[in-house]
Design a protein around this motif. Structure first.
Motif, PDB file in Angstrom:
ATOM      1  N   THR A  96       0.811  -1.214   0.000  1.00  0.00           N
ATOM      2  CA  THR A  96       0.000   0.000   0.000  1.00  0.00           C
ATOM      3  C   THR A  96       0.850   1.273   0.000  1.00  0.00           C
ATOM      4  N   GLU A  97       2.140   1.148   0.328  1.00  0.00           N
ATOM      5  CA  GLU A  97       3.029   2.307   0.345  1.00  0.00           C
ATOM      6  C   GLU A  97       3.503   2.688  -1.055  1.00  0.00           C
ATOM      7  N   PHE A  98       3.236   1.835  -2.044  1.00  0.00           N
ATOM      8  CA  PHE A  98       3.764   2.055  -3.385  1.00  0.00           C
ATOM      9  C   PHE A  98       2.670   2.527  -4.343  1.00  0.00           C
ATOM     10  N   SER A  99       3.092   3.269  -5.352  1.00  0.00           N
ATOM     11  CA  SER A  99       2.167   3.729  -6.385  1.00  0.00           C
ATOM     12  C   SER A  99       1.674   2.548  -7.206  1.00  0.00           C
ATOM     13  N   SER A 100       0.634   2.781  -8.017  1.00  0.00           N
ATOM     14  CA  SER A 100       0.092   1.701  -8.847  1.00  0.00           C
ATOM     15  C   SER A 100       1.139   1.185  -9.832  1.00  0.00           C
ATOM     16  N   GLY A 101       2.021   2.092 -10.312  1.00  0.00           N
ATOM     17  CA  GLY A 101       3.066   1.667 -11.234  1.00  0.00           C
ATOM     18  C   GLY A 101       4.025   0.682 -10.602  1.00  0.00           C
ATOM     19  N   TRP A 102       4.424   0.942  -9.359  1.00  0.00           N
ATOM     20  CA  TRP A 102       5.323   0.015  -8.655  1.00  0.00           C
ATOM     21  C   TRP A 102       4.606  -1.283  -8.304  1.00  0.00           C
ATOM     22  N   GLN A 103       3.317  -1.202  -7.993  1.00  0.00           N
ATOM     23  CA  GLN A 103       2.564  -2.428  -7.719  1.00  0.00           C
ATOM     24  C   GLN A 103       2.433  -3.283  -8.981  1.00  0.00           C
ATOM     25  N   MET A 104       2.349  -2.610 -10.151  1.00  0.00           N
ATOM     26  CA  MET A 104       2.336  -3.351 -11.412  1.00  0.00           C
ATOM     27  C   MET A 104       3.640  -4.115 -11.605  1.00  0.00           C
ATOM     28  N   ARG A 105       4.746  -3.560 -11.119  1.00  0.00           N
ATOM     29  CA  ARG A 105       6.026  -4.262 -11.207  1.00  0.00           C
ATOM     30  C   ARG A 105       5.987  -5.572 -10.412  1.00  0.00           C
ATOM     31  N   VAL A 106       5.317  -5.537  -9.270  1.00  0.00           N
ATOM     32  CA  VAL A 106       5.202  -6.760  -8.471  1.00  0.00           C
ATOM     33  C   VAL A 106       4.371  -7.806  -9.222  1.00  0.00           C
ATOM     34  N   GLU A 107       3.298  -7.346  -9.878  1.00  0.00           N
ATOM     35  CA  GLU A 107       2.486  -8.272 -10.675  1.00  0.00           C
ATOM     36  C   GLU A 107       3.313  -8.882 -11.808  1.00  0.00           C
ATOM     37  N   LEU A 108       4.155  -8.061 -12.418  1.00  0.00           N
ATOM     38  CA  LEU A 108       5.044  -8.569 -13.471  1.00  0.00           C
ATOM     39  C   LEU A 108       6.026  -9.576 -12.887  1.00  0.00           C
ATOM     40  N   ALA A 109       6.566  -9.281 -11.704  1.00  0.00           N
ATOM     41  CA  ALA A 109       7.496 -10.207 -11.044  1.00  0.00           C
ATOM     42  C   ALA A 109       6.841 -11.561 -10.807  1.00  0.00           C
ATOM     43  N   LYS A 110       5.576 -11.563 -10.374  1.00  0.00           N
ATOM     44  CA  LYS A 110       4.865 -12.822 -10.107  1.00  0.00           C
ATOM     45  C   LYS A 110       4.736 -13.664 -11.375  1.00  0.00           C
ATOM     46  N   ILE A 111       4.464 -12.992 -12.497  1.00  0.00           N
ATOM     47  CA  ILE A 111       4.350 -13.715 -13.771  1.00  0.00           C
ATOM     48  C   ILE A 111       5.685 -14.339 -14.145  1.00  0.00           C
ATOM     49  N   LEU A 112       6.772 -13.576 -14.027  1.00  0.00           N
ATOM     50  CA  LEU A 112       8.089 -14.091 -14.387  1.00  0.00           C
ATOM     51  C   LEU A 112       8.501 -15.250 -13.479  1.00  0.00           C
ATOM     52  N   LEU A 113       8.145 -15.172 -12.193  1.00  0.00           N
ATOM     53  CA  LEU A 113       8.516 -16.215 -11.237  1.00  0.00           C
ATOM     54  C   LEU A 113       7.710 -17.497 -11.440  1.00  0.00           C
ATOM     55  N   LYS A 114       6.487 -17.375 -11.931  1.00  0.00           N
ATOM     56  CA  LYS A 114       5.668 -18.562 -12.197  1.00  0.00           C
ATOM     57  C   LYS A 114       6.196 -19.372 -13.377  1.00  0.00           C
TER      58      LYS A 114
END
Length: 647
Positions: free
Chosen positions: A171-189
């Protein structure tokens, strides 16, 4: 990696059609996606690129047609926009990529129990269970849950996060940074197919470079939509163009596709001219001999020929694009901007420390660096939007600023019409040119009466750029102006900036856009800036060399530390000698395994040709599965040896 893998078709799309508002977005087109494909989807805004990605990942259903996906294939999809919602830490959220592991392992265990109880060894059901068990086991090995946290940290660091960010709440991060986490999850899967829709919109140059390298080396297939020409060229080897409901499949990168596309249109034009000439000659013959009985049979034959002829047309290519240039810059003093000992903090968070910068008249400057390093903050200070800072920020004599904020499109009043948005700031002669200005940014008579809130992201960006033309300025400050612009529009903006005779400061992560556009780069890092007099690609190459130097220095320091712990140099020497000996053994083993893999791949490829052309007996399929299992085992052994060597 091993030199080659079996090229398998993962997804087959047959006669796909879908309509929007009564018009065909797609009209019965077909293509396949192979297991190692790198595909760029291109086409004008609204052509259907994002829609196609949603259909492939089963978020939308086509009106007609089928999509055949090989069993056990997995797909990861990152949309262009989404609203992540999580209260966990960054690391915890990214680690959710491994949540499916337990279900996979449970399924593998259940299959093992079922196989132990069955005796129908030659049945199709038994064969399918063995195949599923093999594929799921391969996937478990690929995911490597025992190494989950180090993998996660590596990907997060690559996408721009710091170690100190890992335990911070999402919640401390902007939507753009949260999108990076979503991208990370895809790459890790590690899905078999990754679908990415404008993934660079929320990334900085360093993160884009890291993602490029990751996708280039990725074991599976990648399909992406991007307006970043450099990103497309570096990753894709195949380009699928969507235009007027049809697709054209090119075995080429984006830049090569552009040339092939031009040749295709020229060829269509030439063929159409030749056909029209032929038609004119036939019609002339028909008209001349229509009423002569001796030529009746020939006339009827010619008429039938015309009726059956498939008319060649040139593809309906949308050639519309924005076209404009900035007004001449008013004269200003030699020094446009003078910043001395400037510092800025947000509460306890220090962003900029002791910044010094002098901008002379006519300079073209780019602010580059990771997101969150202060580029936009300094831009806001320069234009006067932020006044709470320490130090000095003075504009030069007669300097007038034109500002495009990173969120400029969002700052527009959604309740105003397109026309009113421009009309409220236009003065003098500009008031008589509003419709002309809007037309140059692709707003027609119908569009100018629309409310801003119904415009697309690209349309809002174009409207915000149009506002810059209404006042004569000599310093442009542009913060990410290319977001949401298509490739053609970005080229037009770049051309206008190249011709601009004033000064500008440009914040951008688009390497192709920056190339040749600026003469000074300021890298923002660790709360400060560093000046570079070079092009963006020279800078990136230099940064790679710096990284290598830093790595070498780090290794040297590590070696010195280890030497202090070792009482005898001889021990270190013997350890190195033994390590080299073991590495030689591993390299020899790798060479033998690669040779065996090559043989098995060829044998399996030959067998798959036979499977595709005729039904085989059970012995053949058992032999095929045995070879495939052997190949899987060799690949695992090869990867383990490679990791030991890399270590």
């Amino acid at each position: 990696m091993v030199s080659s893998f079996l090229a398998l078709i993962m997804i087959t799309i047959n006669n796909l059609s879908i309509q929007f508002n009564g018009d065909n977005l797609f009209d019965k087109f077909s293509f396949t996606i192979g297991d190692r494909d790198r595909i760029g989807l291109v086409g004008k805004n609204g052509a259907g690129k994002s829609t196609l990605l949603k259909i492939i990942c089963n978020q939308l259903s086509p009106d007609t047609g089928t999509i055949v996906i090989s069993k056990a294939q997995t797909i990861g999809y990152l949309p262009q926009e989404m609203i992540p919602s999580s209260n966990t830490t960054v690391l915890q959220e990214a680690m959710k990529a491994f949540d499916d592991i337990k279900e996979l392992q449970k399924r593998v265990d259940n299959i093992g129990l079922e196989l132990a109880e069955r005796t129908d060894y030659e049945s199709k059901e038994y064969e399918n269970l063995i195949l599923e068990q093999s594929e799921l086991t391969e996937r478990l090995l690929l995911m490597d849950v025992s190494n989950a946290e180090p993998q996660t940290e590596k990907v997060l660091l690559g996408l721009g996060f710091k170690h100190s960010d890992f335990q911070r709440s999402m919640t401390e991060f902007s939507s753009g940074w949260q999108m990076r986490v979503e991208l990370a999850k895809i790459l890790l899967k590690k899905p078999n197919l990754i679908l990415l829709d404008e993934p660079t919109n929320h990334l900085d140059i360093e993160s884009i470079s890291w993602l490029e390298n990751f996708l280039i080396q990725y074991y599976g297939a990648v399909v992406l939509v991007s307006h970043d020409r450099c990103f497309l060229d570096n990753i894709t080897k195949r380009t699928i163009e969507i235009t007027a409901g049809k697709i054209y499949d090119y075995k080429a990168s984006y830049s090569d596709y552009c040339e092939l596309h031009r040749q295709r249109i020229e060829s269509q034009n030439s063929q159409m001219i030749n056909q029209q000439r032929q038609i004119a000659e036939v019609e002339k013959f028909i008209e001349r001999f229509r009423y002569k009985a001796t030529k009746a049979r020939q006339v009827q034959s010619k008429i039938k020929m015309l009726d059956k002829m498939e008319r060649i047309t040139i593809d309906d290519i949308d050639t519309s694009s924005i076209h404009f240039q900035f007004p001449p810059a008013p004269h200003s003093g030699k020094i446009v901007l003078d910043i001395k000992n400037l510092s800025k903090s947000y509460g306890e968070k220090n962003v900029l420390t002791d910044i010094n910068l002098i901008l002379e008249r006519g300079r073209k400057v780019a602010f580059i660096g990771r997101n969150g390093e202060g580029k936009s903050t300094l831009s806001k200070i320069i234009v006067g939007e932020l006044k709470d800072f320490e130090g000095v920020c003075n504009l030069g004599h007669e300097v007038k600023i034109g500002y495009f904020a990173q969120n400029q499109a969002a700052l527009l009043d959604g309740e105003k019409t397109v026309f009113d948005t421009i009309d409220e700031i236009a003065v003098g002669d500009a008031r008589t040119k509003i419709r002309s200005i809007l037309g140059s940014f692709l707003f027609d008579e119908e569009d100018i009466e629309k409310k801003v809130k119904v415009l697309s992201g690209g349309e809002k960006t174009r409207l915000a750029l149009a506002k810059l033309l209404l006042s004569e300025v000599n310093l442009l400050v542009l913060d990410e102006p290319t977001n949401h612009l298509d490739l053609d529009s970005k080229d037009i903006l770049k051309s206008a900036l190249l011709k601009y005779d004033g000064s500008f400061i440009l914040v951008s992560h688009d390497r192709d856009f920056l190339q040749g556009l600026t003469d000074v780069l300021y890298e923002f890092k660790n709360h400060n800036i560093k000046e570079y007099h070079c092009d963006i690609f020279d800078f990136l190459e230099q940064k790679k060399m710096q990284s290598l130097d830093e790595l070498n220095l780090s290794k040297e320091k590590k070696t010195q530390t280890e030497e202090k712990k070792v009482s005898e140099n001889k021990i270190q020497f013997e350890q190195n000698k033994e390590r080299e000996k073991q590495n030689r053994k591993r390299k020899n083993s790798l060479a033998k395994i690669e040779e065996q893999i090559g043989v098995l791949e060829k044998e399996l490829a030959d067998m798959e040709v036979k499977i595709a052309t005729a039904v085989q007996d059970n012995t053949f399929y058992t032999d095929y599965q045995t070879k495939k299992d052997a190949l899987s085992g060799l690949m695992t052994e090869w990867e383990e040896l490679s990791m030991e060597l890399d270590g």
